[in-house]
Design a protein around this motif. Structure first.
Motif, PDB file in Angstrom:
ATOM      1  N   ASN A   9       0.802  -1.209   0.000  1.00 12.81           N
ATOM      2  CA  ASN A   9       0.000   0.000   0.000  1.00 12.81           C
ATOM      3  C   ASN A   9       0.845   1.276   0.000  1.00 12.81           C
ATOM      4  O   ASN A   9       0.565   2.228  -0.722  1.00 12.81           O
ATOM      5  N   LYS A  65       0.518   3.931  -2.981  1.00 17.03           N
ATOM      6  CA  LYS A  65       0.001   5.259  -2.649  1.00 17.03           C
ATOM      7  C   LYS A  65       1.070   6.329  -2.853  1.00 17.03           C
ATOM      8  O   LYS A  65       0.768   7.457  -3.269  1.00 17.03           O
ATOM      9  N   GLY A  68       0.524   9.292  -5.320  1.00 17.17           N
ATOM     10  CA  GLY A  68       0.542  10.624  -4.717  1.00 17.17           C
ATOM     11  C   GLY A  68       1.483  11.566  -5.456  1.00 17.17           C
ATOM     12  O   GLY A  68       1.171  12.750  -5.667  1.00 17.17           O
ATOM     13  N   THR A 125      -5.401  -0.283  -6.670  1.00 20.03           N
ATOM     14  CA  THR A 125      -6.513   0.360  -7.357  1.00 20.03           C
ATOM     15  C   THR A 125      -7.361  -0.701  -8.048  1.00 20.03           C
ATOM     16  O   THR A 125      -7.155  -1.877  -7.898  1.00 20.03           O
TER      17      THR A 125
END
Length: 393
Positions: free
Chosen positions: A98, A102, A106, A386
């Motif tokens: 994760n 992310k 980001g 995702t």
């Protein structure tokens, strides 16, 4: 004259008394009467039979011999189907990756992707063990496509990144396991790896994958140096009805592997799966011994698959392991374990890029059926955390 008569009578008396002394004792010693025939036979039988046997405690108490209870064999387990396993285990992999996913998304979601942002993207990929060369290629292509397409939204950038990662994983590589025999010969799979990679456990899980796909399996416990290895493998095989061929502790591993293939031929099984002892790639003697196992097994016929077990947490060291093992036994596929506990899944890309060896199976947990066939698109989906990618992405 009278004197002579008296002497003669005295001598006669002595002779009579001496004769009686000899006769009377013999009369007193009378012989025992012979035993009846039946008694003689009985004693002979007792001598031959030996001492009497005491009855068992159960016989003395109840008069009935109690048979030991029959222990029923445990029912065979039915492994989960392999189709869709990676999808079912997606959430577990997504949790472990994760931070990586992310972090990348980001960075791509920033309003302005300057040089600093692209360097951070490169650092994230390198940290995930994608490798320096592969990272530069991915980032260069991503920057070019972003510039040409004028892509700005986070969703569009995510799709471009996902497509580049899937391309880096080379979805065209053949990831199928050759597990079907031919011409009366079973398919032979040789499992190799370094110490501590979870090789024997993974070998047992591979057997479950094969059984789940409808294959009959014979296991060869050629790790004869670790006392518990054969027991461990036999336990895994027994759960799904796979026979395990083993030798004495310290026996010649090549001999055990040879016997396993011969047993697979005799039993008509589809696949023979051979577990070998863990060894460091820099130990020349042990690697030579592994080469001997391969040569001896090939007296039956060619080895169909040589699977290298790699621990995902080893990072770039896994590349050196893969290179040396490939030189010795011609590795045809990688099984990547412990992906559930690391954010370094980029080693998949690095191994395939450097050596051209496809990752065929991935381990995503400690459960018996947490080994799944590898699919590049599904893996990238879990890596980024995702929604699933389209196959033509």
């Amino acid at each position: 004259m009278t004197d002579y008569l008296l002497v003669a009578l005295a001598l006669l008396g002595v002779l009579i008394l001496g004769g009686l002394g000899l006769v009377v004792p013999r009369l007193r010693r009378r012989g025992e009467p012979p035993l009846p025939q039946t008694e003689v036979d009985t004693r002979a039988e007792e001598d031959l039979a030996g001492p009497p046997v005491e009855a068992a405690e159960s016989d003395l108490s109840t008069g009935v011999l109690v048979e030991p209870p029959v222990v029923a064999a445990p029912p065979l387990e039915v492994p989960e189907p392999t189709a869709g396993r990676l999808v079912r285990l997606r959430s577990r992999l997504a949790r472990s990756q994760n931070a990586f996913g992310k972090g990348l998304l980001g960075l791509l979601a920033r309003d302005h992707l300057d040089e600093d942002a692209w360097e951070e993207i490169e650092d994230s990929l390198i940290t995930a063990d994608v490798g320096i060369d592969a990272t530069r290629d991915i980032v260069d292509r991503l920057r070019e496509r972003t510039r040409v397409l004028g892509t700005r939204s986070a969703g569009e950038l995510r799709d471009l990144l996902a497509a580049e990662l899937v391309t880096a994983l080379d979805p065209g590589l053949d990831r199928s396991l050759r597990t079907t025999g031919r011409d009366g010969m079973p398919a032979v799979l040789l499992v190799v790896g370094v110490n501590g990679a979870g090789k024997t456990t993974t070998c047992g899980k591979i057997a479950r994958v094969l059984v789940a796909d409808g294959r009959s399996v014979t296991l060869g416990a050629a790790d004869t140096f670790r006392a518990a290895a054969a027991d461990q493998l036999e336990t895994w095989g027994g759960r799904v009805g796979a026979e395990t061929v083993r030798g004495a502790e310290g026996a010649d591993p090549a001999s055990v592997a040879f016997d396993a293939v011969r047993r697979g031929i005799d039993a008509g099984t589809d696949t023979v799966l051979i577990d070998t002892a863990g060894r460091l790639q820099n130990k020349i003697g042990l690697m030579d011994e592994l080469g001997k196992v391969k040569r001896v097994v090939e007296k039956h016929g060619p080895i169909d698959e040589t699977l290298l077990i790699l621990d995902a947490t080893t990072g770039q060291n896994g590349l050196e392991q893969a290179r040396v093992f490939t030189e010795v036994v011609n590795v045809t596929g990688v099984v990547l374990t412990k992906l559930d506990g690391t954010a370094k899944g980029g080693i998949v890309i690095a191994v395939q890029r450097k050596l051209g060896i496809p990752v065929k199976l991935v381990g995503l947990g400690e459960g018996a059926d947490d080994l799944a066939p590898f699919d590049p698109a599904q893996f990238v989906d879990a890596l980024l955390g995702t929604e699933p990618l389209a196959r033509d992405a």
